[in-house]
Design a protein around this motif. Sequence first.
Motif, mmCIF file in Angstrom:
data_model
loop_
_atom_site.group_PDB
_atom_site.id
_atom_site.type_symbol
_atom_site.label_atom_id
_atom_site.label_comp_id
_atom_site.label_asym_id
_atom_site.label_seq_id
_atom_site.Cartn_x
_atom_site.Cartn_y
_atom_site.Cartn_z
ATOM 1 N N GLY A 93 0.809 -1.221 0.000
ATOM 2 C CA GLY A 93 0.000 0.000 0.000
ATOM 3 C C GLY A 93 0.844 1.274 0.000
ATOM 4 O O GLY A 93 2.067 1.236 0.135
ATOM 5 N N THR A 94 0.146 2.387 -0.133
ATOM 6 C CA THR A 94 0.801 3.698 -0.236
ATOM 7 C C THR A 94 0.445 4.559 0.973
ATOM 8 O O THR A 94 -0.719 4.619 1.363
ATOM 9 N N VAL A 95 1.449 5.219 1.525
ATOM 10 C CA VAL A 95 1.224 6.190 2.593
ATOM 11 C C VAL A 95 1.455 7.588 2.022
ATOM 12 O O VAL A 95 2.484 7.841 1.389
ATOM 13 N N VAL A 96 0.483 8.467 2.232
ATOM 14 C CA VAL A 96 0.660 9.899 1.933
ATOM 15 C C VAL A 96 0.575 10.591 3.292
ATOM 16 O O VAL A 96 -0.462 10.568 3.951
ATOM 17 N N MET A 97 1.696 11.168 3.721
ATOM 18 C CA MET A 97 1.773 11.690 5.083
ATOM 19 C C MET A 97 2.153 13.167 5.115
ATOM 20 O O MET A 97 3.129 13.583 4.496
ATOM 21 N N ASN A 98 1.380 13.914 5.876
ATOM 22 C CA ASN A 98 1.724 15.303 6.171
ATOM 23 C C ASN A 98 2.911 15.291 7.136
ATOM 24 O O ASN A 98 2.874 14.630 8.164
ATOM 25 N N ASP A 99 3.949 16.035 6.798
ATOM 26 C CA ASP A 99 5.128 16.087 7.657
ATOM 27 C C ASP A 99 4.890 17.110 8.769
ATOM 28 O O ASP A 99 5.495 18.174 8.787
ATOM 29 N N HIS A 100 3.992 16.783 9.668
ATOM 30 C CA HIS A 100 3.590 17.724 10.716
ATOM 31 C C HIS A 100 3.444 16.963 12.029
ATOM 32 O O HIS A 100 2.896 15.864 12.041
ATOM 33 N N LYS A 101 3.970 17.550 13.091
ATOM 34 C CA LYS A 101 3.899 16.915 14.408
ATOM 35 C C LYS A 101 2.891 17.639 15.285
ATOM 36 O O LYS A 101 2.901 18.864 15.358
ATOM 37 N N ILE A 102 2.059 16.869 15.953
ATOM 38 C CA ILE A 102 1.195 17.394 17.007
ATOM 39 C C ILE A 102 1.464 16.521 18.229
ATOM 40 O O ILE A 102 1.187 15.312 18.206
ATOM 41 N N ASN A 103 2.021 17.115 19.246
ATOM 42 C CA ASN A 103 2.365 16.337 20.435
ATOM 43 C C ASN A 103 1.116 15.831 21.151
ATOM 44 O O ASN A 103 0.228 16.614 21.477
ATOM 45 N N PRO A 104 1.073 14.520 21.446
ATOM 46 C CA PRO A 104 -0.021 14.020 22.282
ATOM 47 C C PRO A 104 0.200 14.480 23.724
ATOM 48 O O PRO A 104 1.317 14.884 24.083
ATOM 49 N N ALA A 134 2.333 19.422 4.025
ATOM 50 C CA ALA A 134 0.985 19.905 3.706
ATOM 51 C C ALA A 134 0.607 21.133 4.525
ATOM 52 O O ALA A 134 -0.044 22.047 3.998
ATOM 53 N N THR A 135 1.006 21.174 5.785
ATOM 54 C CA THR A 135 0.651 22.327 6.619
ATOM 55 C C THR A 135 1.352 23.586 6.099
ATOM 56 O O THR A 135 0.741 24.655 6.000
ATOM 57 N N ARG A 136 2.628 23.447 5.738
ATOM 58 C CA ARG A 136 3.354 24.607 5.188
ATOM 59 C C ARG A 136 2.759 25.042 3.841
ATOM 60 O O ARG A 136 2.617 26.233 3.559
#
Length: 195
Positions: A93-104, A134-136
């Motif tokens: 499968g394919t992963v499309v990931m936003n390079d963004h961190k949100i701390n839990p 994506a966020t940038r």
Amino acid sequence: MENEVTNILLVGVGGQGIIVASDIMTDVFLEAGYDVKKSEIHGMAQRGGSVTSHVRFGKKVYSPIIKQGDADILLAFERLEALRWVNHLRGDGTVVMNDHKINPPAVNLGQMSYPERIEEILEKHCGRLHVLPATRLAEEAGDIRSTNVVLLGALSHLCSIREGLWIDVILKRLPPKVHSLNQRAFSLGRRHLRG
């Protein structure tokens, strides 16, 4: 793809626009003539908890839930959520990931650290990994809240549905005052994945 069903799992945290993105995606696939089933789970979404949405489309779809190990595409709005849900992805499968961190919360409280080497781990569990800022890109388009549309733009490059249909549905779903902003966001995401 005559009798095949395509499974897309959207993952992230509350407030990232996952449900709106899955609604848009569902409308696009319906407009393209597919049968579509969708399901969503909000885990303490208003407190930044995990949010997932299952979207399945094909000639005939009988269930809205993607079985573990059956997702064709994992669309991750946040890095740690990609890691958390990668076991739902097929091996190729394919992963499309936003390079963004949100701390839990546990990271914010200093009880745990945010995982390192996420890309390295994901690459071992998928056929293709696409990481995009994506966020940038949403900020560049004019508003960070369009991150979900940037990710839809990236995803659209992987689906054999014409670009104009995606744009038409996005414009129908969103208020006119944000149309040009979201058209820019969609184009930035699509262009980024196309390379």
